[in-house]
Write an enzyme that holds these catalytic residues in place. Structure first.
Site, short mmCIF file in Angstrom:
data_model
loop_
_atom_site.label_atom_id
_atom_site.label_comp_id
_atom_site.label_asym_id
_atom_site.label_seq_id
_atom_site.Cartn_x
_atom_site.Cartn_y
_atom_site.Cartn_z
N GLU A 20 0.85 -1.20 0.00
CA GLU A 20 0.00 0.00 0.00
C GLU A 20 0.88 1.25 0.00
OE1 GLU A 20 -3.50 0.23 2.61
OE2 GLU A 20 -2.56 2.02 3.47
N LYS A 25 2.95 14.55 -0.61
CA LYS A 25 2.42 15.91 -0.71
C LYS A 25 3.21 16.80 -1.66
CE LYS A 25 0.17 16.12 3.79
NZ LYS A 25 0.05 16.84 5.07
N HIS A 80 -8.05 2.82 -3.81
CA HIS A 80 -8.96 3.12 -2.71
C HIS A 80 -9.95 4.19 -3.17
CE1 HIS A 80 -6.10 1.71 0.72
NE2 HIS A 80 -5.83 1.07 -0.41
N TYR A 154 -11.97 -3.10 10.59
CA TYR A 154 -11.09 -2.95 11.74
C TYR A 154 -11.26 -4.19 12.62
CZ TYR A 154 -10.49 2.03 10.64
OH TYR A 154 -10.19 3.23 10.03
N LYS A 175 -21.72 -5.40 3.73
CA LYS A 175 -20.85 -5.07 2.60
C LYS A 175 -20.61 -6.29 1.71
CE LYS A 175 -17.82 -2.91 5.41
NZ LYS A 175 -16.66 -2.08 5.87
#
Length: 606
Positions: A20, A25, A80, A154, A175
């Site tokens: 991932e 920035k 994502h 989670y 889901k």
């Protein structure tokens, strides 16, 4: 290929793994991340995933990065995608863009929860939960055949909803019933608890692949922060192991590698868990070491229990160091050193491309680092309306805000919107100066005292291996009105004599500074036996501007907790629109009073 298909066809001798990444920035960080990804892709991950900022805040960067990993690096990419606080039509736009770039897997996330019920920013009513996004894609004539959909969970309980395990399992079931094809979990460290949770998931009739999220511990400070934000349970044995190592970042990192190897072996022992998902934080060394230790990247695997034992014992390992407490702001994770100005980032005899920024960095790390700028926990904000009301009150006046910042300095509240952790011990060394600035209405949000050759084992300011010496220049940052900024600028020009530099920026994009273009201020460094000087905290224009944008977005998010036209929202929005963020540094680190004498004596500003 879609991820669920790749998992079904996977036949290698070891479990699969995915990586991932998040969009850095800065442009320099983005470019350097591409080089890093190319090296990590050579380890043959099954896929990589690219995070999506809250409310689509990183939309363009996320899509660009995902497109590059998919096309140029030839690795199947999971994008994502959050659904709440997304502007009308943004989900469709993102899906069309992803499809055009050849992306076939989506991780569907809820993202930011609604802010205080009716006060949150109105968005597409179709998307209030992750299940809504899954259902929408799966039922869409335009998209249903183009994507497989993953969902997040989670395993230790969602931080917004507490420990209602049955409720969380029902959310997950919804889901899956909506059409989810795989599950990726947030980070955890209690493996026994996780495996028990997996059994409960299976008992619910959920049979799609579960991919556990693994985040190797990078530094003690980032470990504490991430586990707190995610509501992660930490086994007592882990804490008893890591606390003695907390002042040595390399030993913490080494321990994290050994722990990750041990966890993964236990997780994949019975065959239900067929792969793992590495949260890399855009760093490569720890993940590479974990895969090497497992024997999944070539070479002979090292027993995890031996690796952990060596790391706890520690002697003989080369140490690369960072401070744990250089500032009392949100930026606790700092870069190790910067690449030289004449060379490519990550190159050099001592700082190679894989490890030149080996430790997580925050807003005063190296802006060229791929890890510059923190991931935002899968599109979720760290602030909540409940927290705001409880700790920060309902500010309608400037005095209310001054009182809140003073309460933080006096440890009567544990956080501010700009400092998500309690006041650090080193701030107590300059607490009276911070109080004086804050009482004036110059609200302090970051600082550190001057330190001249303190022992690296000092309990408050020490860092790195024993036998070294650490140094700090004093700096402070705060919000001021335009008239006060003019006074600061005038005094720096007339009385700074080259010893004082500053950066100042506002929400309109203006930036004032005394630092020459390309100049960089190293404000924390250390000298250790047998090593080059370690420069760990750097303040320069690019990192200041990145933090400035984040800081003013915090004012806007805080304001959104209150109804339109309310006194609270009007006050907070006016602060955002009218104030400047100022960072001021004094270069005389040998005199602990240098910055404060400049500010308070001889024609005092405050």
């Amino acid at each position: 290929m879609k991820l669920n298909q790749k998992i079904a066809e996977y036949r290698e001798i070891h479990p699969f793994f995915t990586f991932e990444f998040f969009p850095p920035k800065t442009d320099q960080g983005f470019d350097n991340l591409l080089s890093r990804i190319s090296r990590l892709v050579s380890l043959n991950p099954l896929a990589v995933s690219i995070t999506w900022g809250a409310g689509g805040s990183t939309k363009d960067r996320s899509l660009e990065l995902a497109g590059l990993t998919q096309s140029e690096h030839g690795v199947d990419t999971i994008l994502h995608l959050t659904c709440t606080n997304m502007k009308q039509g943004m989900v469709d736009e993102a899906l069309r863009d992803a499809k055009a770039r050849g992306i076939q897997s989506i991780l569907a996330l809820r993202g930011d929860p609604p802010r205080g019920e009716e006060y949150w920013i109105s968005t597409d009513p179709r998307f209030n939960h992750g299940a809504d996004l899954v259902s929408y894609i799966k039922s869409s004539p335009e998209f249903s055949s183009d994507f497989c959909i993953g969902v997040a969970v989670y395993p230790d309980g969602h931080p917004d909803r507490g420990t209602d395990e049955e409720g969380e399992l029902e959310h997950l079931k919804q889901k899956v019933n909506a059409g989810a094809d795989f599950i990726i979990t947030q980070l955890f460290y209690d493996v026994d608890g996780f495996l028990q949770w997996v059994k409960k998931v299976r008992q619910k009739g959920i049979q799609i692949p579960i991919i556990p999220g693994i985040m190797p511990i990078q530094t003690y400070a980032s470990f504490l922060r991430m586990t707190k934000l995610c509501g992660t349970r930490v086994p007592p044995s882990l804490m008893s192991d890591i606390v003695p190592l907390r002042h040595d970042d390399q030993k913490v990192k080494d321990y994290g590698v050994g722990l990750a190897i041990k966890m993964i072996r236990q997780l994949t022992a019975d065959g239900d868990i067929r792969g793992v998902h590495f949260c890399t934080l855009n760093l490569e060394k720890s993940v590479t070491r974990v895969l090497e230790g497992l024997g999944w990247a070539g070479g002979s695997p090292k027993p995890a229990n031996k690796l952990i034992a060596d790391d706890v014992a520690g002697p003989g390992s080369e140490l690369v160091v960072t401070p744990h407490n250089a500032t009392d702001t949100a930026a606790k994770e700092l870069a190790v050193s910067s690449p030289g100005p004449d060379g490519e980032a990550g190159k050099g005899e001592l700082n190679n491309a894989a490890s030149w920024d080996d430790f997580p960095n925050g807003r005063f790390g190296d802006f060229k680092s791929p890890a510059y700028g923190e991931t935002d926990l899968w599109g979720s904000s760290i602030m909540s309306h409940k927290q705001a009301i409880k700790q920060w009150g309902d500010p309608t006046t400037l005095d209310d805000l001054t009182t809140m910042f003073l309460r933080y300095l006096h440890s009567k509240i544990a956080t501010t919107p700009f400092s998500p952790s309690p006041l650090s011990p080193e701030s107590l060394m300059i607490i009276h100066h911070l109080e004086r600035l804050t009482r004036k209405g110059w609200w302090t949000v970051g600082s550190q005292p001057a330190i001249n050759g303190a022992s690296s084992s000092d309990e408050v300011v020490g860092w790195g291996p024993r036998g070294g010496y650490v140094y700090q220049k004093c700096f402070v940052e705060f919000f001021v009105e335009g008239a006060d900024l003019e006074k600061i600028e005038r005094k720096v020009k007339e009385h700074g004599h080259g010893w004082v530099d500053y950066y100042a920026g506002n929400v309109q994009g203006e930036c004032h500074t005394t630092v020459p273009e390309g100049g960089r201020n190293a404000v924390t460094w250390g000298v250790f036996p047998g090593q080059e000087i370690a420069q760990t905290t750097i303040i320069e224009k690019e990192s200041f501007l990145a933090w400035k944008d984040e800081a003013f977005s915090i004012w806007a998010e805080w304001a959104s907790f209150y109804p339109p036209d309310s006194h609270e929202r009007t006050q907070l929005e006016s602060i955002r629109n009218e104030r400047w963020l100022v960072s001021i540094i004094h270069h005389d680190y040998m005199d602990p009073s240098s910055l404060w004498n400049f500010l308070f004596k001889d024609d005092p500003l405050v």
